[in-house]
Design an enzyme around this catalytic site. Sequence first.
Site, PDB file in Angstrom:
ATOM      1  N   TYR A  13      51.156  42.603  50.958  1.00  0.00           N
ATOM      2  CA  TYR A  13      50.636  42.461  49.593  1.00  0.00           C
ATOM      3  C   TYR A  13      49.901  41.127  49.421  1.00  0.00           C
ATOM      4  O   TYR A  13      48.867  41.064  48.750  1.00  0.00           O
ATOM      5  CB  TYR A  13      51.750  42.591  48.568  1.00  0.00           C
ATOM      6  CG  TYR A  13      52.332  43.985  48.499  1.00  0.00           C
ATOM      7  CD1 TYR A  13      51.513  45.109  48.466  1.00  0.00           C
ATOM      8  CD2 TYR A  13      53.709  44.184  48.477  1.00  0.00           C
ATOM      9  CE1 TYR A  13      52.044  46.386  48.399  1.00  0.00           C
ATOM     10  CE2 TYR A  13      54.253  45.463  48.421  1.00  0.00           C
ATOM     11  CZ  TYR A  13      53.404  46.554  48.380  1.00  0.00           C
ATOM     12  OH  TYR A  13      53.926  47.824  48.315  1.00  0.00           O
ATOM     13  N   GLU A  66      41.196  28.659  43.091  1.00  0.00           N
ATOM     14  CA  GLU A  66      40.214  29.733  42.847  1.00  0.00           C
ATOM     15  C   GLU A  66      40.923  31.083  42.758  1.00  0.00           C
ATOM     16  O   GLU A  66      40.582  31.924  41.920  1.00  0.00           O
ATOM     17  CB  GLU A  66      39.156  29.739  43.942  1.00  0.00           C
ATOM     18  CG  GLU A  66      38.009  30.687  43.680  1.00  0.00           C
ATOM     19  CD  GLU A  66      37.146  30.284  42.499  1.00  0.00           C
ATOM     20  OE1 GLU A  66      36.988  31.132  41.586  1.00  0.00           O
ATOM     21  OE2 GLU A  66      36.625  29.161  42.478  1.00  0.00           O
TER      22      GLU A  66
END
Length: 131
Positions: A13, A66
């Site tokens: 994940y 980010e």
Amino acid sequence: MKKARTLLESFFYAVSGVLYSLKTQRNLRLHFFAAFLVMAASRYLGLNHLELAAVFFAVSLVIVTEMINTAVETTVDMITETYHPLARISKNVAAGAVLVAALNAVVIGYLIFFNRIRPLMTALQKVLFGR
């Protein structure tokens, strides 16, 4: 009750999150490209271990912020489809975190690279301008 994930599933994940961000976020692709160039320059200029760690940390901080910015923006977009001043503030603060991380990286880069690059710039100036 949520099913417990295996370590391998959690890793999968996490990698999926990085890949999603790379596929959908132009700025993150630019940051990764810049990171590649900076790390190559670090290797070429022979940074010591401490300098290399500082550069790697600064680069990683920009990429992490980010990605957090992407998560915040995606969450805000999921929650509200209409303009809301708090949604704007949330997105702006997340973007501001990226800016602070990027400025930090610039300062770290300047402190570490300037004295190594200055002789190259002087030589280039002599070749180009005959000084």
